[in-house]
Design a protein around this motif. Structure first.
Motif, PDB file in Angstrom:
ATOM      1  N   ASP A 101     -17.155 -14.925  19.096  1.00 21.90           N
ATOM      2  CA  ASP A 101     -15.789 -15.069  18.576  1.00 21.90           C
ATOM      3  C   ASP A 101     -14.780 -15.176  19.725  1.00 21.90           C
ATOM      4  O   ASP A 101     -13.910 -16.048  19.742  1.00 21.90           O
ATOM      5  CB  ASP A 101     -15.479 -13.876  17.661  1.00 21.90           C
ATOM      6  N   ARG A 131      -9.855 -14.154   6.076  1.00 27.83           N
ATOM      7  CA  ARG A 131     -11.249 -14.367   6.466  1.00 27.83           C
ATOM      8  C   ARG A 131     -11.398 -14.674   7.958  1.00 27.83           C
ATOM      9  O   ARG A 131     -12.470 -14.492   8.510  1.00 27.83           O
ATOM     10  CB  ARG A 131     -11.847 -15.513   5.652  1.00 27.83           C
ATOM     11  N   ILE A 132     -10.357 -15.196   8.579  1.00 31.60           N
ATOM     12  CA  ILE A 132     -10.460 -15.505  10.018  1.00 31.60           C
ATOM     13  C   ILE A 132      -9.626 -14.518  10.843  1.00 31.60           C
ATOM     14  O   ILE A 132      -9.136 -14.834  11.921  1.00 31.60           O
ATOM     15  CB  ILE A 132     -10.064 -16.970  10.321  1.00 31.60           C
ATOM     16  N   PRO A 144      -4.964 -15.240  14.100  1.00 36.82           N
ATOM     17  CA  PRO A 144      -6.421 -15.369  14.235  1.00 36.82           C
ATOM     18  C   PRO A 144      -6.862 -15.702  15.660  1.00 36.82           C
ATOM     19  O   PRO A 144      -7.967 -15.386  16.048  1.00 36.82           O
ATOM     20  CB  PRO A 144      -6.768 -16.518  13.282  1.00 36.82           C
TER      21      PRO A 144
END
Lengths: 175, 430
Positions: A16, A82-83, A105
């Motif tokens: 990530d 979600r991100i 994000p």
């Protein structure tokens, strides 16, 4: 022995983190090479594709041909959640959705990279326009520009107020 | 404007070649730049996309399907053949599904080219062009939709007007026949003994004729040819007077709320007919709510009608711009779908098991007779609002009428339809 030490050492590197760093450097390189204007244009094009794809994913998952007005707000909030964004509704009327955001994000990588905000503008704009016909996204305040929170206004109908606002327009692509 | 006219309308403004191509590869339209580059007519009919590019048919098909599916920028290098048959390195920079496939028209894909050797500084321009293109398409679609709505409304108005003419004509002739039937029945009754069997039969004929006369009266009301006993009145007073009757009519379980604007101006109306309008609409609203209970709200207010708001009116009485008194009846009932909404005011149309379908037709006729308008806002599952608009009567002192009444409350006159045999008509309609 050395091999063991290398694998155990504390490095802020995982997938990530790597992807966010990569995007930030891509944006920075683009800005440096082709200028902020064209970098913004490039990320907008990518954002359009992302918006289209995410919209299709939600429609498919919800078994809907298109999202309703309340669905659109929920989807915008949910996709950011979600991100790892932290978007919330500040105000909502028939004509506008005003969203706030406490966490980007892209994390700290976004600071000074306003071009990355085009991702939000385009994803939001495409999803709103594809389902409701029209959207104008105005990024009034952004973490990228140094604000503590983002403030995003999405106009859902062409109006004098929308016309006067400094933002990007999006239109439904299908007749 | 045809689909291809619409395409040329904006595509000709752009400097790069743009074509409109069917998903099967047939060319449909080319902008000016594409016409020049490929020596194409504006609307090519025999050319294929593979006449313009040096790629396999399979690759072209894949590309088109991909463009149609993604409806977004689809960069992908396809070698383009120029008019002199030389090859240039260009790539598709934009693909998108412009119109989806229907049973009578194939999917259309719009394709735009740019040279690969053009400087990269095109992203910003590209975005602007993309937005411009989609704006043009959006505006065109919106204009088409507006035109479709206007056409639909016009057809609806013409249909209602035709029905009104038909109903008015039938009712008028019917009345003349009823006059004879009733007259002869009365004469026959004079000659018959009340205890005789024929007397009872003639009485039944007379009763049926009277019922038929009532039906004819309702048809005349729908046609807007009924009698109007006009008075200058405040709609709030009329509504308040009716409250008790309305509560009785809607029964238990439904709440009736009044939301009346205290500054309502006077309107020139036939109180009996407007009472009938309110009663019909409130009873209809109650039926839409049904057994589950809910609320009916009766609202009065002023409305300024201009050319834009007239578009929303269901019936067209050529409302002139100006001030109107609005009477809105809102229910929390089941709402209506488009089919029902469009046929709501047609005579003999009813969604009820029992019902002649003349109640709302009469409402339409009455409002038409008052030179007013009707607006319907409805959503299935969420309820309906029917708004009656009645023109505000100018100040009686300044009204330009030869026989203007001296005071508003005393104004009372009758408007009769101009008919050669209106006396006969009055005899027949009780």
């Amino acid at each position: 022995m050395t091999q063991h030490a290398i694998t155990d050492v504390e490095i802020p590197l995982e997938r990530d983190q790597f992807m966010r760093s990569l995007i930030s450097h891509l944006a920075a390189t683009l800005e440096d090479v082709i200028g902020v204007g064209d970098a913004t244009g490039f990320i907008s094009l990518v954002g359009r594709r992302m918006g289209d794809e995410i919209n299709r994913d939600y429609c498919r998952a919800l078994a809907l041909s298109q999202l309703s007005r309340p669905d659109v707000t929920q989807v915008l909030i949910d996709l950011k959640r979600r991100i790892k964004g932290d978007f919330y509704v500040i105000e909502e009327t028939d004509d506008t959705i005003v969203l706030g955001n406490r966490a980007c994000p892209f994390g700290t990588f976004v600071t000074g990279r306003e071009t990355l905000c085009m991702m939000t503008s385009n994803v939001f704009g495409v999803i709103a326009a594809e389902n409701l016909g029209y959207a104008k996204v105005v990024l009034e305040e952004t973490i990228a520009r140094g604000a503590s929170n983002c403030r995003v206004v999405i106009h859902l109908r062409p109006s004098n107020e929308a016309e006067a606002a400094n933002g990007r327009e999006y239109f439904k692509s299908r007749a | 404007m045809t689909l291809y006219d619409q395409f040329h309308h904006f595509a000709n403004l752009l400097p790069e070649p743009i074509i409109l191509v069917c998903i099967d590869g047939k060319l449909r339209a080319a902008n000016r730049a594409a016409q020049q580059q490929f020596h194409l007519p504006a609307n090519p009919t025999h050319q294929q996309l593979n006449d313009l590019v040096d790629e396999s048919a399979e690759r072209i098909t894949t590309f088109l399907h991909q463009s149609a599916r993604t409806r977004s920028m689809t960069p992908g290098a396809l070698r383009l053949r120029t008019a002199d048959q030389s090859h240039t390195s260009r790539s598709f920079v934009e693909g998108g599904l412009w119109y989806p496939a229907t049973y009578d028209s194939p999917a259309l894909v719009i394709i735009r080219w740019r040279s690969r050797d053009e400087p990269l500084k095109t992203f910003a321009d590209l975005n602007e062009k993309l937005t411009s293109l989609s704006r043009q398409m959006f505006l065109r679609e919106r204009a088409n939709e507006q035109q479709r709505r206007m056409d639909e409304r016009l057809r609806h108005v013409q249909k209602l007007e035709s029905l009104a003419v038909l109903a008015g004509g039938v009712a008028h002739d019917f009345n003349n026949l009823l006059t004879s039937i009733l007259g002869y029945a009365e004469l026959a009754l004079l000659d018959l003994h009340p205890t005789s069997a024929p007397y009872e039969s003639v009485m039944q004929i007379r009763l049926s004729a009277l019922r038929a006369a009532e039906l004819a009266r309702q048809m005349l009301t729908f046609s807007g040819r009924g009698r109007l006993e006009l008075q200058l009145l405040n709609l709030n007073e009329l509504s308040s007077e009716l409250t008790y009757l309305l509560r009785v009519a809607i029964g238990n379980g439904i709440t009736l709320q009044l939301n009346l604007d205290p500054d309502l101006p006077l309107v020139e109306i036939d109180p009996a007919l407007i009472r009938q309008v309110i009663m019909n609409l409130v009873v209809n609203a109650a039926e839409a709510i049904g057994e589950r209970g809910g609320t009916i709200t009766l609202t009065t207010r002023m409305e300024q009608i201009d050319s834009a708001t007239e578009q929303d009116l269901l019936i067209d009485n050529d409302l002139t711009a100006g001030l109107y008194v609005a009477l809105a009846i809102t229910d929390t009932g089941s709402g209506m779908n488009d089919d029902v909404r469009m046929r709501l005011f047609e005579p003999f149309f009813s969604t009820k098991f029992v019902g002649r379908g003349l109640g709302l037709a009469a409402v339409l006729g009455i409002v038409r007779g008052h030179h007013g308008g009707i607006r319907i806002e409805t959503e299935v599952g969420h309820g309906t609002t029917v708004t009656i608009l009645l023109p505000v009567t100018p100040d009686p002192v300044t009204r330009d009428r030869p026989a203007a009444p001296s005071s508003a409350t005393q104004a009372n006159h009758t408007i009769m339809p101009l008919s050669a045999d209106h006396e006969t008509q009055n005899t027949a309609v009780p």
